[in-house]
Design a protein around this motif. Structure first.
Motif, mmCIF file in Angstrom:
data_model
loop_
_atom_site.group_PDB
_atom_site.id
_atom_site.type_symbol
_atom_site.label_atom_id
_atom_site.label_comp_id
_atom_site.label_asym_id
_atom_site.label_seq_id
_atom_site.Cartn_x
_atom_site.Cartn_y
_atom_site.Cartn_z
ATOM 1 N N PRO A 174 -9.630 -4.085 0.848
ATOM 2 C CA PRO A 174 -8.490 -3.287 1.484
ATOM 3 C C PRO A 174 -8.048 -3.222 2.839
ATOM 4 O O PRO A 174 -9.179 -3.088 3.698
ATOM 5 C CB PRO A 174 -9.085 -1.824 0.734
ATOM 6 N N ALA A 175 -6.810 -3.364 3.425
ATOM 7 C CA ALA A 175 -6.630 -3.370 4.654
ATOM 8 C C ALA A 175 -6.659 -1.667 5.369
ATOM 9 O O ALA A 175 -6.850 -1.712 6.809
ATOM 10 C CB ALA A 175 -5.137 -3.572 4.768
ATOM 11 N N VAL A 176 -6.821 -0.791 4.543
ATOM 12 C CA VAL A 176 -7.097 0.464 5.015
ATOM 13 C C VAL A 176 -8.627 0.680 5.431
ATOM 14 O O VAL A 176 -8.873 1.758 6.001
ATOM 15 C CB VAL A 176 -6.329 1.682 4.079
ATOM 16 N N ILE A 190 0.959 -1.158 0.067
ATOM 17 C CA ILE A 190 0.004 0.038 -0.063
ATOM 18 C C ILE A 190 0.846 1.222 0.013
ATOM 19 O O ILE A 190 1.766 1.314 0.803
ATOM 20 C CB ILE A 190 -1.041 0.123 1.079
ATOM 21 N N LEU A 191 0.600 2.103 -1.083
ATOM 22 C CA LEU A 191 1.547 3.481 -0.904
ATOM 23 C C LEU A 191 1.322 3.904 0.484
ATOM 24 O O LEU A 191 0.399 4.263 1.027
ATOM 25 C CB LEU A 191 0.922 4.204 -2.065
ATOM 26 N N GLN A 223 -1.588 4.484 3.636
ATOM 27 C CA GLN A 223 -1.375 3.615 4.691
ATOM 28 C C GLN A 223 -2.291 4.150 6.096
ATOM 29 O O GLN A 223 -2.127 5.406 6.015
ATOM 30 C CB GLN A 223 -0.237 3.211 5.058
ATOM 31 N N VAL A 224 -2.748 3.385 6.864
ATOM 32 C CA VAL A 224 -3.372 3.914 8.307
ATOM 33 C C VAL A 224 -2.468 3.203 9.346
ATOM 34 O O VAL A 224 -2.529 1.858 9.104
ATOM 35 C CB VAL A 224 -4.662 3.448 8.031
ATOM 36 N N ALA A 225 -2.251 4.143 10.101
ATOM 37 C CA ALA A 225 -1.507 3.707 11.145
ATOM 38 C C ALA A 225 -2.118 2.519 11.898
ATOM 39 O O ALA A 225 -3.229 2.434 12.263
ATOM 40 C CB ALA A 225 -1.318 4.927 12.247
ATOM 41 N N GLY A 226 -1.227 1.478 12.105
ATOM 42 C CA GLY A 226 -1.707 0.258 12.849
ATOM 43 C C GLY A 226 -2.328 -0.719 12.030
ATOM 44 O O GLY A 226 -2.839 -1.688 12.463
#
Length: 160
Positions: free
Chosen positions: A52-54, A24-25, A29-32
């Motif tokens: 999506p992981a975010v 993920i660029l 990205q999302v912290a954690g």
């Protein structure tokens, strides 16, 4: 696999599905949260699935579906985004179609041909009929489980 972000990604094919992991660029990205997404190309269908992981909160665990053009080259597969996207919750009891305005803008700006536009509209309808339209909504041709069983199996594999 060449992802639209410009990254070459390793993948694995099972049946008519290719799974690949993409970093993920940083700006997305999302912290954690994880920094890698696994995407799945449904070969011959012009469809790419990603959970999506975010995605957090009410959309966590939802599928993001891109309608794509898949080009086979000497170095691997190249994925070209064709603008139309879907959001599908885990229960697959509803869906959202996104970015039809982006498809229109791309056609108007000459970024895609009328043939590509026609193909993506056909792919959109075929995807709805095959994966998200219910039988009680009327005849819709052959239907398939969403996500496809090969995708479910590939989700279980460790990172590539």
């Amino acid at each position: 696999m060449l992802h639209r972000s410009g990254q070459w990604c390793r993948g694995l094919q099972r049946g008519e599905v290719v799974a690949y992991d993409v970093q993920i660029l940083p700006e997305y990205q999302v912290a954690g949260r994880p920094t890698v997404d696994r995407s799945y190309l449904l070969l011959g269908e012009g469809v790419q699935l990603t959970k999506p992981a975010v995605f957090e909160g009410p959309v966590e665990g939802w599928w993001y579906v891109d309608l794509v053009e898949i080009e086979r080259t000497g170095t691997g597969l190249v994925v070209h985004d064709l603008y139309v996207d879907f959001l599908i919750p885990p229960a697959v009891d509803r869906y959202q179609i996104l970015d039809l305005d982006e498809l229109s803008d791309a056609l108007t700006a000459g970024k895609i041909t009328t043939a590509q536009c026609a193909d993506v509209l056909t792919t959109t309808q075929r995807f709805v009929h095959r994966y998200v339209r219910r039988a009680e909504e009327g005849p819709n041709g052959p239907s398939a489980e969403f996500p496809p069983p090969d995708v479910t199996a590939l989700e279980q594999l460790p990172a590539f």
